[in-house]
Design an enzyme around this catalytic site. Sequence first.
Site, PDB file in Angstrom:
ATOM      1  N   ARG A 174       0.821  -1.220   0.000  1.00  0.00           N
ATOM      2  CA  ARG A 174       0.000   0.000   0.000  1.00  0.00           C
ATOM      3  C   ARG A 174       0.851   1.265   0.000  1.00  0.00           C
ATOM      4  O   ARG A 174       0.506   2.249  -0.651  1.00  0.00           O
ATOM      5  CB  ARG A 174      -0.932   0.002   1.216  1.00  0.00           C
ATOM      6  CG  ARG A 174      -2.079  -0.980   1.078  1.00  0.00           C
ATOM      7  CD  ARG A 174      -2.928  -1.007   2.330  1.00  0.00           C
ATOM      8  NE  ARG A 174      -4.141  -1.791   2.091  1.00  0.00           N
ATOM      9  CZ  ARG A 174      -5.047  -2.059   3.016  1.00  0.00           C
ATOM     10  NH1 ARG A 174      -4.872  -1.607   4.246  1.00  0.00           N
ATOM     11  NH2 ARG A 174      -6.122  -2.756   2.720  1.00  0.00           N
TER      12      ARG A 174
ATOM     13  N   GLY B  87     -12.027  -5.146   0.726  1.00  0.00           N
ATOM     14  CA  GLY B  87     -13.411  -4.711   0.939  1.00  0.00           C
ATOM     15  C   GLY B  87     -13.878  -3.741  -0.122  1.00  0.00           C
ATOM     16  O   GLY B  87     -15.004  -3.830  -0.628  1.00  0.00           O
TER      17      GLY B  87
ATOM     18  N   GLY C 267      -6.672  -9.458   1.800  1.00  0.00           N
ATOM     19  CA  GLY C 267      -5.456  -9.702   2.584  1.00  0.00           C
ATOM     20  C   GLY C 267      -5.004 -11.141   2.605  1.00  0.00           C
ATOM     21  O   GLY C 267      -3.823 -11.438   2.371  1.00  0.00           O
TER      22      GLY C 267
ATOM     23  N   LYS D 256     -16.569 -15.482   4.396  1.00  0.00           N
ATOM     24  CA  LYS D 256     -17.736 -14.600   4.514  1.00  0.00           C
ATOM     25  C   LYS D 256     -18.603 -14.583   3.265  1.00  0.00           C
ATOM     26  O   LYS D 256     -18.367 -13.834   2.333  1.00  0.00           O
ATOM     27  CB  LYS D 256     -17.277 -13.176   4.840  1.00  0.00           C
ATOM     28  CG  LYS D 256     -16.735 -13.033   6.247  1.00  0.00           C
ATOM     29  CD  LYS D 256     -16.413 -11.587   6.530  1.00  0.00           C
ATOM     30  CE  LYS D 256     -15.845 -11.421   7.928  1.00  0.00           C
ATOM     31  NZ  LYS D 256     -15.432 -10.025   8.182  1.00  0.00           N
TER      32      LYS D 256
END
Length: 403
Positions: free
Chosen positions: A40, A384, A361, A203
């Site tokens: 990042r 996300g 991640g 998820k």
Amino acid sequence: MIENIKTVSDLNFKNKIALVRVDFNVPVNNQSYKIIDDTRILYSIPTIQKIISDSGKVVLMSHFGRPKGKYSKIYSLRFIISYLSKKLKIPIKFSETCIGKAVEKKISELKNGEILLLENIRFYKEEEEGNENFAFKLSKLGDIYVNDAFGVSHRSHASISIVPKFFGEKKCIGFLMKKEIQSLKKVLEKGRAPITILLGGAKISSKIAIIENMINLVDYLLIGGAMSYPFIKAQGGKVGNSLVDEYNDLKVLKKIIEQYKKQKKTKILFPKDVIIADSFKNYAQTKIVSIHSIPDGWMGLDIGPTSIKNFCEIINYSRTILWNGPLGVFEFQNFSSGTTSIAKSIVKSTEHGAFSLVGGGDTIAALKIKKYENKISYLSTGGGAMLESLKNKMLPGIKAIIS
């Protein structure tokens, strides 16, 4: 996606203060604060360099961790200073506050080409609350607002979606954001067929809208990992003690399956076989069974050899590939072959000319174990935010720049 969004290339920063929202929320060693993954930060450097080369001044805003609106030494951004100084080859100044007279004084003393890093913006509870007054105070720190924090652009936080309102036309995105938008465009709008989207991880609740949006748009939708078990359950299969996300609305999953059967373009594939274990341990007793008949007391921890072969065959002749979420518990050596095989297959396809986009991640961590991270077309800095984009939603951070 967005056409003609203003970027740092469209503005001249000479004698201007650029208030730049970056995402320096990077994984670190808890004891030494050594940065484990600097992706990042590295991706944000071209934006900073552009402003400096224009003879502008840079004020960097970022969060780190989840301090919940209070000062905490363990969440201080001070550890970034030496790393960033080495990368940019210039000293970095630091402000212990983000708003108020002390930080305003430091900014007034900045010379062209200098950089000031603000302390963790999440030390203020108003950041996550999206507080307008707090955003106004932040906006006083710069002449031009730049968003280069894709990883948090799906959040309606003050520094992301409220601060830009106070800059009128003097706001834009950085090079990192531009690359993220272009990469998603290569999948969603300009993808060469066959287009394959691979979704894994645990998820399912965060990915239902993606699956619904992708049906009839892409050629293949491969669903693996713990995400697959609720779907198998919805079809009447037995998943034993396998991890099933809190998402229990099997009617919705049945509806998606029915929706899939009615269209002709997208093929949805689930694993056919899984490696199951009698406990959640690397050296647990294992066997390979059909995903539809996992016995009670056993749990699926990886996709099986037949599923690996099926998934890899599709990836091998895909021309556009997006991957988010591992296919098993890759952290355990004995249950990593599904994720590793998929990664290897995507690398091979990329080498043969396919465009590959990987985000999340855990997924990137799995790539890095095998040193595959530089063999993918683009690594997304925001799992996300990438997922929200796949739901055909405009991210708050992008909306704030164009409105």
